[in-house]
Design a protein around this motif. Sequence first.
Motif, PDB file in Angstrom:
ATOM      1  N   ARG A 183       2.179   2.065  -3.411  1.00 49.60           N
ATOM      2  CA  ARG A 183       1.075   2.537  -4.272  1.00 49.60           C
ATOM      3  C   ARG A 183       0.684   3.966  -3.894  1.00 49.60           C
TER       4      ARG A 183
ATOM      5  N   ASP B 261      -5.041  -1.410  -7.110  1.00 51.92           N
ATOM      6  CA  ASP B 261      -4.740  -2.165  -5.899  1.00 51.92           C
ATOM      7  C   ASP B 261      -4.574  -3.658  -6.147  1.00 51.92           C
TER       8      ASP B 261
ATOM      9  N   GLN C  31       0.843  -1.200   0.000  1.00 49.63           N
ATOM     10  CA  GLN C  31       0.000   0.000   0.000  1.00 49.63           C
ATOM     11  C   GLN C  31       0.872   1.241   0.000  1.00 49.63           C
TER      12      GLN C  31
END
Lengths: 309, 309
Positions: free
Chosen positions: A47, A61, A44
């Motif tokens: 990203r 995702d 995460q």
Amino acid sequence: MSAADQPIYGRVALIGLGLIASSMFWGMKRAGLAGEVTGYARSQETRDTARKIGLCDQVFDSAQEAVKDADLVVLCVPVGVMGAVAKDIAPALKPGATVTDVGSVKRQVIDDVSPHLPTGVHFVPAHPLAGTEHSGPESGFAELFDNRWCLLITDAETDRTAADNLARFWRGLGSNVDEMEADHHDLVLAVTSHTPHLIAYTMVGVADDLRRVSESEVIKYSASGFRDFTRIAASDPTMWRDVFLNNKDATLEILGRFTEELFALQRAIRQGDGDHLHDYFTRTRAIRRGIIEAGQDTDAPDFGRGSAS
Amino acid sequence: MSAADQPIYGRVALIGLGLIASSMFWGMKRAGLAGEVTGYARSQETRDTARKIGLCDQVFDSAQEAVKDADLVVLCVPVGVMGAVAKDIAPALKPGATVTDVGSVKRQVIDDVSPHLPTGVHFVPAHPLAGTEHSGPESGFAELFDNRWCLLITDAETDRTAADNLARFWRGLGSNVDEMEADHHDLVLAVTSHTPHLIAYTMVGVADDLRRVSESEVIKYSASGFRDFTRIAASDPTMWRDVFLNNKDATLEILGRFTEELFALQRAIRQGDGDHLHDYFTRTRAIRRGIIEAGQDTDAPDFGRGSAS
Ligand SMILES: NC(=O)c1ccc[n+]([C@@H]2O[C@H](COP(=O)([O-])OP(=O)(O)OC[C@H]3O[C@@H](n4cnc5c(N)ncnc54)[C@H](OP(=O)(O)O)[C@@H]3O)[C@@H](O)[C@H]2O)c1
Ligand SMILES: NC(=O)c1ccc[n+]([C@@H]2O[C@H](COP(=O)([O-])OP(=O)(O)OC[C@H]3O[C@@H](n4cnc5c(N)ncnc54)[C@H](OP(=O)(O)O)[C@@H]3O)[C@@H](O)[C@H]2O)c1
């Protein structure tokens, strides 16, 4: 690029968003090589960073979402997880798409990735010979591949259209492109990169171990060679672990030759055989001249970064 | 320098007119460190070149003439001939003069030079940690020593006035100065310079030997580390032969540790022990950070010269 240039691919998906992927992204934007670029990274955190700095037009995702409708999928993850990533994305790949990778080892990646890819998807492995010791989504820059080589791995089975487009794509990123067979690639790179990295890591490790020479002395008085070695030995541990585990045979072969020659020089030092040393040190100069003539390095004094003894 | 600065020495003699001597000459001129600089080199050719390019205020055809009346005599010849040169000049040295050298090895040079020097002449060995892979009278430049370390070798017997003046002189050339004991110097340099050079020479030699990888491939696809190795392995063969022959014990000790650690990594590769590799590669990064924090290298991406894999 001139405005008249067409993107080579309508949609490019980058899987893994580290140094190589982010440099490819900025390079694609510089040259207008892709209509749209999608991306995915495992964490995460990466990203989020990518979204924040505008790395990729869309960050997804999941890898499957990222590769959906992509004409080119580039696997930019460590060599050891290429197979798992290929397996994950396989069901979502668009028929006729090209899959490529940027891994530093080729035979093992081909063996790991190929079995997962559906018929009608073209796999053309590649390896850009460019990098820095930095990693992660914020380390990339458009110029990384300029005037560096990118090796495409091809054989009789390769889809020529897919390979030719990929070659055009890498030229658009600034690279010179050559084609080569996988095992030969792995041997050449064991000589020109993998074994030198292992040696540099080892020498820096020795310096770190030695209690009679303090770390601050090693740091203060490190000249090149050693300073260059520390630069090399600062590279990403995961990437390099995977390189050595996956290019085992070629690395061990070159290491064997290396220790053989090192022992011969060591014996010459012990026995005071100056002629042996002088001859050896004379021979190695010719290679340097070749590299300079080939335009792969400069002969300029590098003030203050130069070697000391 | 400001015009108010006094030269530190009235007359400086450079014996040997290669990279280090010529860089010292231009550096002395830049900073006004010497009233007059004389020089001598072994070959007519080098002396002619020196005269042509204005290297030294006077170039003599014998070392004895060059050192006559000199307040500072700097031996800038390969380590293996320091003793012979000292013997040659000894009768011509001015009482109260300081003799120094710039050799990359210290214990052996001290043992070779000291016995020849008359009482009343002060010997203060030194080693500037700066250089390039080039050699000869035309390779020098005033900036070579800027912000690099120069190590003076001192002990209880050292004449403090002579050492302090020499330290001022090296600071005037742009260096930072530290003092150190001879054997410790030789061990530190075996770690930070001598063994790395031997390893680089060896790796380049292996590449040159390998018939299955062509020289043109080695040259074309050489990325750093290997490209850095070729730079190191282009250094002067005579200088390096002498370094290894004269710093035998420390070099062999560090080489022994190096091969021990290399074998452990080699076994980890063979056995697929990724954790061992990963741990090792993580540990070596800390040293790199230290070097950057100490201002001895930069963290900037070195576009195109960076490492590739
Ligand atoms: N660096 C070089 O000098 C160089 C040169 C040429 C080729 N290569 C090759 O290029 C590839 C990438 O190297 P890099 O330097 O760009 O590495 P990097 O900066 O460390 O980035 C690696 C990326 O891969 C992602 N990743 C790691 N494990 C993953 C997994 N299991 N599933 C999905 N994503 C995963 C990471 O995601 P997180 O950030 O979320 O962990 C990160 O985004 C490697 O195969 C390497 O051999 C590197
Ligand atoms: N290069 C480096 O990176 C570096 C760094 C720090 C310290 N050092 C040390 O500095 C010293 C000089 O190195 P350098 O790089 O300046 O070498 P260089 O460029 O090769 O010059 C060596 C000089 O020594 C002269 N010479 C050689 N043998 C001689 C002899 N028997 N009698 C009189 N003169 C002789 C040579 O004369 P001809 O030209 O006539 O042959 C030449 O002028 C060495 O001790 C080296 O260990 C070198």
